[in-house]
Design a protein around this motif. Structure first.
Motif, PDB file in Angstrom:
ATOM      1  N   TYR A 441      31.358  46.390  32.575  1.00 12.22           N
ATOM      2  CA  TYR A 441      31.332  45.488  33.722  1.00 12.22           C
ATOM      3  C   TYR A 441      30.424  44.290  33.448  1.00 12.22           C
ATOM      4  CZ  TYR A 441      33.481  49.190  36.554  1.00 12.22           C
ATOM      5  OH  TYR A 441      34.331  50.135  37.063  1.00 12.22           O
ATOM      6  N   THR A 442      30.859  43.115  33.915  1.00  4.71           N
ATOM      7  CA  THR A 442      30.038  41.910  33.904  1.00  4.71           C
ATOM      8  C   THR A 442      29.777  41.510  35.347  1.00  4.71           C
ATOM      9  OG1 THR A 442      31.034  41.155  31.836  1.00  4.71           O
ATOM     10  CG2 THR A 442      29.887  39.505  33.174  1.00  4.71           C
ATOM     11  N   ARG A 443      28.535  41.177  35.655  1.00  2.00           N
ATOM     12  CA  ARG A 443      28.147  40.850  37.028  1.00  2.00           C
ATOM     13  C   ARG A 443      27.453  39.497  37.080  1.00  2.00           C
ATOM     14  NH1 ARG A 443      28.301  45.810  39.959  1.00  2.00           N
ATOM     15  NH2 ARG A 443      28.350  47.639  38.582  1.00  2.00           N
ATOM     16  N   VAL A 449      30.631  42.065  40.701  1.00  2.00           N
ATOM     17  CA  VAL A 449      31.406  42.172  39.469  1.00  2.00           C
ATOM     18  C   VAL A 449      32.293  40.943  39.319  1.00  2.00           C
ATOM     19  CG1 VAL A 449      33.160  43.512  38.238  1.00  2.00           C
ATOM     20  CG2 VAL A 449      31.389  44.697  39.547  1.00  2.00           C
ATOM     21  N   THR A 450      32.184  40.280  38.193  1.00  2.00           N
ATOM     22  CA  THR A 450      33.011  39.103  37.911  1.00  2.00           C
ATOM     23  C   THR A 450      34.127  39.408  36.927  1.00  2.00           C
ATOM     24  OG1 THR A 450      31.472  38.410  36.170  1.00  2.00           O
ATOM     25  CG2 THR A 450      31.127  37.512  38.401  1.00  2.00           C
ATOM     26  N   ALA A 451      33.989  40.489  36.151  1.00  2.00           N
ATOM     27  CA  ALA A 451      35.023  40.868  35.186  1.00  2.00           C
ATOM     28  C   ALA A 451      34.722  42.258  34.656  1.00  2.00           C
ATOM     29  CB  ALA A 451      35.093  39.873  34.028  1.00  2.00           C
ATOM     30  N   ILE A 452      35.757  42.906  34.140  1.00  2.00           N
ATOM     31  CA  ILE A 452      35.572  44.123  33.358  1.00  2.00           C
ATOM     32  C   ILE A 452      36.299  43.934  32.031  1.00  2.00           C
ATOM     33  CG2 ILE A 452      35.346  45.630  35.381  1.00  2.00           C
ATOM     34  CD1 ILE A 452      38.231  46.582  34.870  1.00  2.00           C
ATOM     35  N   ARG A 453      35.817  44.608  31.028  1.00  2.00           N
ATOM     36  CA  ARG A 453      36.523  44.638  29.751  1.00  2.00           C
ATOM     37  C   ARG A 453      37.057  46.057  29.615  1.00  2.00           C
ATOM     38  NH1 ARG A 453      36.836  40.849  25.901  1.00  2.00           N
ATOM     39  NH2 ARG A 453      35.076  39.646  26.722  1.00  2.00           N
ATOM     40  N   ALA A 454      38.381  46.168  29.735  1.00  2.00           N
ATOM     41  CA  ALA A 454      38.986  47.486  29.911  1.00  2.00           C
ATOM     42  C   ALA A 454      39.816  47.869  28.699  1.00  2.00           C
ATOM     43  CB  ALA A 454      39.818  47.490  31.185  1.00  2.00           C
ATOM     44  N   GLY A 455      41.010  48.486  28.947  1.00  2.00           N
ATOM     45  CA  GLY A 455      41.839  48.989  27.866  1.00  2.00           C
ATOM     46  C   GLY A 455      42.164  47.941  26.817  1.00  2.00           C
ATOM     47  N   GLY A 456      42.037  48.307  25.546  1.00  2.00           N
ATOM     48  CA  GLY A 456      42.288  47.376  24.455  1.00  2.00           C
ATOM     49  C   GLY A 456      41.228  46.311  24.336  1.00  2.00           C
ATOM     50  N   GLY A 457      40.106  46.450  25.054  1.00  4.15           N
ATOM     51  CA  GLY A 457      39.056  45.448  25.012  1.00  4.15           C
ATOM     52  C   GLY A 457      39.395  44.176  25.736  1.00  4.15           C
ATOM     53  N   MET A 458      40.447  44.193  26.575  1.00  3.06           N
ATOM     54  CA  MET A 458      40.882  42.979  27.263  1.00  3.06           C
ATOM     55  C   MET A 458      40.153  42.812  28.592  1.00  3.06           C
ATOM     56  SD  MET A 458      44.995  42.704  26.572  1.00  3.06           S
ATOM     57  CE  MET A 458      45.361  44.373  27.116  1.00  3.06           C
ATOM     58  N   SER A 459      39.836  41.584  28.918  1.00 10.16           N
ATOM     59  CA  SER A 459      39.166  41.285  30.173  1.00 10.16           C
ATOM     60  C   SER A 459      40.139  41.358  31.340  1.00 10.16           C
ATOM     61  CB  SER A 459      38.546  39.888  30.124  1.00 10.16           C
ATOM     62  OG  SER A 459      37.517  39.833  29.156  1.00 10.16           O
ATOM     63  N   MET A 460      39.629  41.819  32.456  1.00 10.95           N
ATOM     64  CA  MET A 460      40.365  41.807  33.724  1.00 10.95           C
ATOM     65  C   MET A 460      39.410  41.285  34.787  1.00 10.95           C
ATOM     66  SD  MET A 460      42.354  45.514  33.550  1.00 10.95           S
ATOM     67  CE  MET A 460      43.765  45.033  34.543  1.00 10.95           C
ATOM     68  N   THR A 461      39.925  40.510  35.721  1.00 11.03           N
ATOM     69  CA  THR A 461      39.088  39.942  36.764  1.00 11.03           C
ATOM     70  C   THR A 461      39.482  40.502  38.129  1.00 11.03           C
ATOM     71  OG1 THR A 461      40.588  38.045  36.894  1.00 11.03           O
ATOM     72  CG2 THR A 461      38.626  37.804  35.507  1.00 11.03           C
ATOM     73  N   PRO A 462      38.556  40.473  39.083  1.00 12.93           N
ATOM     74  CA  PRO A 462      38.886  40.993  40.418  1.00 12.93           C
ATOM     75  C   PRO A 462      40.085  40.278  41.010  1.00 12.93           C
ATOM     76  CG  PRO A 462      36.514  40.698  40.190  1.00 12.93           C
ATOM     77  CD  PRO A 462      37.134  40.076  38.980  1.00 12.93           C
ATOM     78  N   TRP A 463      40.924  41.034  41.704  1.00 12.54           N
ATOM     79  CA  TRP A 463      42.159  40.493  42.269  1.00 12.54           C
ATOM     80  C   TRP A 463      42.430  41.162  43.605  1.00 12.54           C
ATOM     81  CZ3 TRP A 463      47.002  42.100  43.878  1.00 12.54           C
ATOM     82  CH2 TRP A 463      47.983  41.109  43.971  1.00 12.54           C
ATOM     83  N   ALA A 464      42.952  40.376  44.556  1.00 12.30           N
ATOM     84  CA  ALA A 464      43.309  40.908  45.871  1.00 12.30           C
ATOM     85  C   ALA A 464      44.706  40.433  46.236  1.00 12.30           C
ATOM     86  CB  ALA A 464      42.307  40.455  46.922  1.00 12.30           C
TER      87      ALA A 464
END
Length: 478
Positions: A441-443, A449-464
């Motif tokens: 997690y990046t904060r 939280v502004t982003a996570i680095r998840a599966g495959g090391g790829m970044s994902m950002t919060p979404w609604a």
């Protein structure tokens, strides 16, 4: 629910997962472009959650509420069966009386259906044609039949197989049962069900057919995406002699209250003996004896480890689904105002999430064992990148990564282990993914939280789910 907590703890678990269920339903409504969805959950006779998404009337911009009225279609059969069980318990008929006893026109015409019993008709075992040789009233090409037209449909090759030989779902059969209720009670069918079922249960938003005096409370039904990329409005119509098979209207909340009265040990409308009779599997719909089947007015099924009862409903522009566990008392009802609306998908998904939350023996690491310096709630959320969407959600005492775009919420989950304030380990799941790797997690400065680095090391950002999309686009009307 073999692994579920006792009732008080189960209720706490249900309440704890409801916020995520609300988010999951919101995503499915947006993803599938459903005009409106109404949902309610009950437990131990009480409504514990009720919500509405989208629009009752898209073109008018009228938001859907928990009290807007849907056509609940074949839910009507459960009310008809309940009426007949009431009459039987009061000694006014026997379930093994012949239908011809109460509908003499069948005897006069020499129809073999006259010799079917009330029970056989309730179980869809009387061999009656489903909707008649001309069923175009379902496409609103002509009015639904009145009583004379109904009898004409039944008598025009309406007996398709011998009585008692097989399960054959029949709207005509349940329409005949409405005539039986009227003949036995001496009251019009609609009056009887109002006075003996709807009013005693306090169902203020339920009725046996289209009610023009409440026209402004009804949702607009819309077509599906079968042959078009946009939806169109469909009118409400009176179902006339077929009200006992398909005419009813209602809300998710009212149906939760209604089906709660059918739980064993709850409610005063029917005895437990009558409930067990009505809810016992008489037939299966397929060759597999464990497949979905039918009792007397109730669909009998097994979903997520539960033996459930209830009914679905399909009316022009409306798809609905209610299910309940007759022993645990859990009840779920979902209303949608579109052809091919995802009512069953949503109801079963909600059941699975509630079950998972209450399952103390679920696989994975318990959040109660997480490091003391971690606020687990700051790890949850919905994240997206060009490859997809991922929900990190607290389900009971477990943290799961869920793909909300999958048909079911637990179709393919990754179980997570909390390892620190800003890291969770993907501890088990589909190993074509990134199991045994960390989500990081990046904060920002305030801890958001502004982003996570998840599966495959790829970044994902919060979404609604977008809230500024036009109603017509969101509902598939443009």
């Amino acid at each position: 629910m073999t692994n579920a907590e006792p009732s008080a703890a189960a209720l706490d678990a249900y309440r704890g997962v409801l916020p995520y269920i609300a988010d999951w339903v919101a995503y499915k409504v947006w993803q599938l472009r459903v005009p409106g969805v109404q949902v309610a959950v009950g437990y131990q006779g009480e409504v514990v959650w009720s919500a509405a998404y989208g629009y009752a009337d898209v073109e008018a911009g009228r938001r859907l509420t928990e009290h807007d009225l849907f056509r609940i279609a074949s839910h009507s059969k459960t009310f008809t069966a309940t009426a007949l069980m009431l009459l039987a318990e009061r000694g006014q008929l026997r379930l093994d009386d012949t239908v011809g006893t109460y509908v003499p026109a069948l005897v006069d015409a020499g129809s073999p259906i006259a010799d079917a019993t009330v029970r056989e008709l309730m179980e869809h075992g009387a061999g009656v044609l489903r909707d008649g040789l001309d069923g175009d009233y379902w496409s609103l090409a002509r009015p639904f039949p009145d009583e004379d037209e109904l009898l004409a449909l039944v008598l025009d090759q309406g007996s398709k197989v011998p009585v008692g030989s097989s399960f054959n779902y029949s709207n005509l059969g349940y329409s005949l049962l409405g005539m039986v209720v009227a003949a036995v009670s001496g009251r019009p069918y609609n009056d009887y069900v109002r006075e003996e079922i709807i009013e005693p249960l306090g169902l203020r938003d339920t009725g046996p057919d289209w009610d023009p005096t409440r026209a402004d409370d009804f949702v607009v039904g819309y077509t599906g995406f079968h042959v078009d990329r946009t939806r169109s409005r469909l009118p409400h119509v009176d179902t006339r002699a077929m009200a006992s098979a398909t005419g009813f209207h209602g809300t998710a909340e009212d149906l939760v209250r209604y089906f709660s009265a059918h739980v064993i040990g709850q409610g005063e409308l029917l005895s437990d003996h009558a409930k067990r009779q009505a809810q016992r599997r008489a037939w299966t719909a397929e060759d597999d004896p464990a497949s979905r089947g039918y009792g007397m007015g109730f669909i009998v099924d097994r979903v997520a480890g539960h033996d459930v009862r209830g009914h679905s409903g399909g009316f022009p522009g409306h798809i609905t689904q209610s299910l309940f566990d007759p022993t645990s008392s859990l009840v779920i009802s979902v209303m949608t105002n579109a052809a091919a609306g995802p009512a069953t998908l949503l109801a079963q998904g909600i059941l699975r999430l509630l079950d998972a939350a209450a399952d103390t023996a679920a696989p994975g690491d318990a959040l109660s064992d997480a490091p003391d310096d971690v606020d687990v709630d700051t790890l949850t959320g919905r994240f997206a990148n060009p490859w997809g969407v991922a929900d990190i959600a607290r389900i009971g005492d477990r943290l799961l990564e869920i793909d909300p775009s999958a048909p079911g919420p637990l179709d393919s989950v990754t179980r997570l282990t909390v390892t620190g304030p800003d890291t969770v380990r993907m501890s088990s799941g589909n190993r074509f993914g990134s199991v045994d790797e960390d989500i990081r997690y990046t904060r920002d400065d305030d801890g958001t939280v502004t982003a996570i680095r998840a599966g495959g090391g790829m970044s994902m950002t919060p979404w609604a789910v977008p809230g500024d999309e036009s109603p017509a686009v969101a509902a598939g009307l443009a």
